[in-house]
Structure formats: C-alpha cells, structure tokens
Write a protein that holds these residues in place. Structure first.
Motif, mmCIF file in Angstrom:
data_model
loop_
_atom_site.group_PDB
_atom_site.id
_atom_site.type_symbol
_atom_site.label_atom_id
_atom_site.label_comp_id
_atom_site.label_asym_id
_atom_site.label_seq_id
_atom_site.Cartn_x
_atom_site.Cartn_y
_atom_site.Cartn_z
ATOM 1 N N LEU A 1 34.455 -8.069 13.355
ATOM 2 C CA LEU A 1 33.320 -7.553 14.247
ATOM 3 C C LEU A 1 33.571 -7.564 15.698
ATOM 4 O O LEU A 1 32.988 -6.293 16.024
ATOM 5 N N TRP A 2 35.409 -7.280 15.649
ATOM 6 C CA TRP A 2 35.385 -6.809 17.220
ATOM 7 C C TRP A 2 35.839 -5.758 17.586
ATOM 8 O O TRP A 2 35.282 -5.035 18.413
ATOM 9 N N LEU A 3 36.806 -5.150 16.807
ATOM 10 C CA LEU A 3 36.945 -3.985 16.438
ATOM 11 C C LEU A 3 35.547 -2.931 15.741
ATOM 12 O O LEU A 3 36.268 -1.691 15.898
ATOM 13 N N THR B 1 29.730 -1.611 17.981
ATOM 14 C CA THR B 1 29.172 -0.543 19.021
ATOM 15 C C THR B 1 28.408 -0.781 19.218
ATOM 16 O O THR B 1 27.552 -1.839 19.396
ATOM 17 N N ILE B 2 28.521 -0.595 21.144
ATOM 18 C CA ILE B 2 26.703 -1.374 22.028
ATOM 19 C C ILE B 2 25.917 -0.349 21.947
ATOM 20 O O ILE B 2 26.452 1.328 21.492
ATOM 21 N N ARG B 3 24.874 -0.348 21.398
ATOM 22 C CA ARG B 3 23.505 0.710 21.756
ATOM 23 C C ARG B 3 23.471 1.372 22.902
ATOM 24 O O ARG B 3 23.589 0.669 24.014
ATOM 25 N N TYR C 1 22.827 -6.646 22.137
ATOM 26 C CA TYR C 1 22.793 -5.216 22.577
ATOM 27 C C TYR C 1 24.251 -4.561 21.495
ATOM 28 O O TYR C 1 23.851 -3.396 22.434
ATOM 29 N N SER C 2 24.130 -4.886 20.676
ATOM 30 C CA SER C 2 25.672 -4.061 19.980
ATOM 31 C C SER C 2 24.518 -4.037 18.687
ATOM 32 O O SER C 2 23.605 -5.015 18.525
ATOM 33 N N THR C 3 25.262 -3.204 17.499
ATOM 34 C CA THR C 3 24.515 -2.838 16.316
ATOM 35 C C THR C 3 25.206 -3.798 15.501
ATOM 36 O O THR C 3 24.192 -3.908 14.911
ATOM 37 N N HIS C 4 25.576 -4.883 15.807
ATOM 38 C CA HIS C 4 25.916 -5.991 15.063
ATOM 39 C C HIS C 4 24.401 -7.263 14.705
ATOM 40 O O HIS C 4 24.011 -7.575 13.896
ATOM 41 N N TYR C 5 23.533 -6.294 15.693
ATOM 42 C CA TYR C 5 22.348 -7.421 16.062
ATOM 43 C C TYR C 5 21.655 -6.306 16.026
ATOM 44 O O TYR C 5 21.216 -5.679 17.559
ATOM 45 N N GLY D 1 25.148 -10.051 24.615
ATOM 46 C CA GLY D 1 25.661 -10.927 24.152
ATOM 47 C C GLY D 1 26.791 -11.170 24.864
ATOM 48 O O GLY D 1 27.686 -9.968 25.204
ATOM 49 N N ALA D 2 27.802 -12.235 24.661
ATOM 50 C CA ALA D 2 29.230 -12.605 25.439
ATOM 51 C C ALA D 2 29.943 -11.619 24.910
ATOM 52 O O ALA D 2 30.936 -10.875 25.289
ATOM 53 N N MET D 3 30.255 -11.122 23.879
ATOM 54 C CA MET D 3 30.997 -10.537 23.405
ATOM 55 C C MET D 3 31.172 -9.060 23.534
ATOM 56 O O MET D 3 31.385 -8.075 24.490
#
Length: 232
Positions: A14-16, A19-21, A150-154, A175-177
């Motif tokens: 997930l970290w790698l 992508t930030i929106r 704020y990332s594409t993971h959410y 998000g924290a990450m």
C-alpha cells in the motif's frame, strides 16, 4: 488483534502504490508544513521516548488538529486530565499540563516508546492500532481513512462517532501515511530562493544596468586610446 508479521507485506504494498489525489495535494502539504513548523516541540518528545518526531507530529495532526492546547491522547484540554478514552491521563503531575509532558505520557501509554522499527510498514501498523482496528475487523473492504484518506486507496466509509458506521461518509481529514509521504518530500526539497521586494529588485536592476554602462565606457576608452595611438 492483528500482528505486524501478518500485515507487513500489505502495508509495504500500500505504501509503495499510494498515490495522493491531485485535488488533495495542496491541503496535505498545508498540514505537513505546519508539522514541520512544530518540529522542535516534536523533537523534544522524541528525545524522551524515542518516537520519531515525524510520527509525533502526524499523531498531533490526527488527534488534535495540531493544537498545542490538547492532550495528544485524544485532544481533551490540557487544563485537566483526559475525560475521554483513555481517561484520567496523565496520572502523574497536576493540571494544567504542558503539551510536551502529556505527549510523552501518550507515547508511553500506547507503548510507542517500546517500538524499535520505524519503517513505513511499522508506522502504518502502529498508527492503525493507535486509532483502532474497527475498519479491518468489521469493514475490511474499506482501508482505514486514518491512514489513507486523501489517497487513491480510500474513497468513502467511516466511523462518524465511536461505534457508529456510515458507509457513505467521506473523511475530510488527511490520512497519516499521506502526511508522512509529504513530510518526507518537503523535508528533502531544496529551499526556495529568497523573494526580493520591489526595492531590492530595483537596486539589482540598477546595478546590472550600471555595470553594463560601465563596461561600455571602459571599452570606449580602450578603443579611443588605440585610435589616438595609431593616428599619432
């Protein structure tokens, strides 16, 4: 309770792939710059607990909105011991508490001072545990916005209050990450050149023009000398 060894690979992936929106980048950078501005205070907590200042700063953003008037445990006012969970912290000392002494207590209360691996995967594991395992345990199709908003993971789905789930609600908090990624990027960026005010720009421009004029006069003088020499 989930274990780090079981989740390490997932966090690394997930970290790698995070992508930030684009529409959220400016807001994320704004929070990250405020964390950087408070680095000295976070570093004091790091010196006492071993928790990296970046992690302290990110927790401060997530739990207190970067206010230095609240307990790092949960944002309750420093004028008294905490009222919300965890209740009655810090147990030592008397209110009002300084932000630093409460923050040190929060790191020790949650055992973060015992962590010796501060890789991105370990940070993700510790911070998800700090916030709670509700998403993973009860809504596994939604990655915790505490980490990935704020990332594409959410996209959507969150606990709007303790124990109250809303599948259509969208977290408005970075998000924290995402914050960690932007902190790393901003800290590594070269400093911007200083801005010149109007007066400074005028002086520089005048100096440049004066230098050019002086060089022309110098060349004219040399040319005149050789002309007279040949002519004489």
């Amino acid at each position: 309770m989930p274990t780090f060894s079981a989740l390490k690979g997932e966090y690394a992936r997930l970290w790698l792939s995070m992508t930030i929106r684009p529409e959220k980048r400016a807001a994320a950078d704004s929070v990250a710059r405020k964390i950087l501005a408070g680095k000295d205070r976070y570093a004091a907590v790091e010196a006492a607990t071993g928790v990296p200042w970046k992690v302290v700063g990110v927790i401060h953003a997530m739990e207190c909105g970067l206010s230095f008037k609240g307990h790092l445990h949960n944002g309750d006012p420093l004028t008294a011991r905490t009222k919300q969970v965890p209740k009655g912290r810090p147990t030592a000392g008397s209110p009002p508490f300084s932000w630093e002494e409460s923050a040190i207590d929060a790191m020790r209360y949650d055992g973060l001072d015992k962590v010796d691996d501060w890789s991105p995967e370990s940070i993700a594991f510790e911070l998800e545990g700090y916030n709670g395992w509700g998403y993973r345990n009860y809504h596994p199709t939604v990655l915790s916005p505490y980490l990935w908003s704020y990332s594409t993971h959410y996209t959507k789905g969150k606990y709007v209050t303790d124990g109250h789930w809303d599948a259509s609600a969208v977290s408005g908090q970075c998000g924290a990450m995402v914050l960690l990624a932007r902190l790393d990027a901003l800290a590594a960026a070269p400093p911007a050149p200083p801005k010149m005010d109007t007066t400074t720009k005028t002086v520089v421009a005048t100096a440049a023009v004066s230098g050019t004029v002086a060089a022309v006069h110098w060349w004219d003088s040399i040319a005149s000398f050789f002309t007279n020499l040949i002519g004489g």
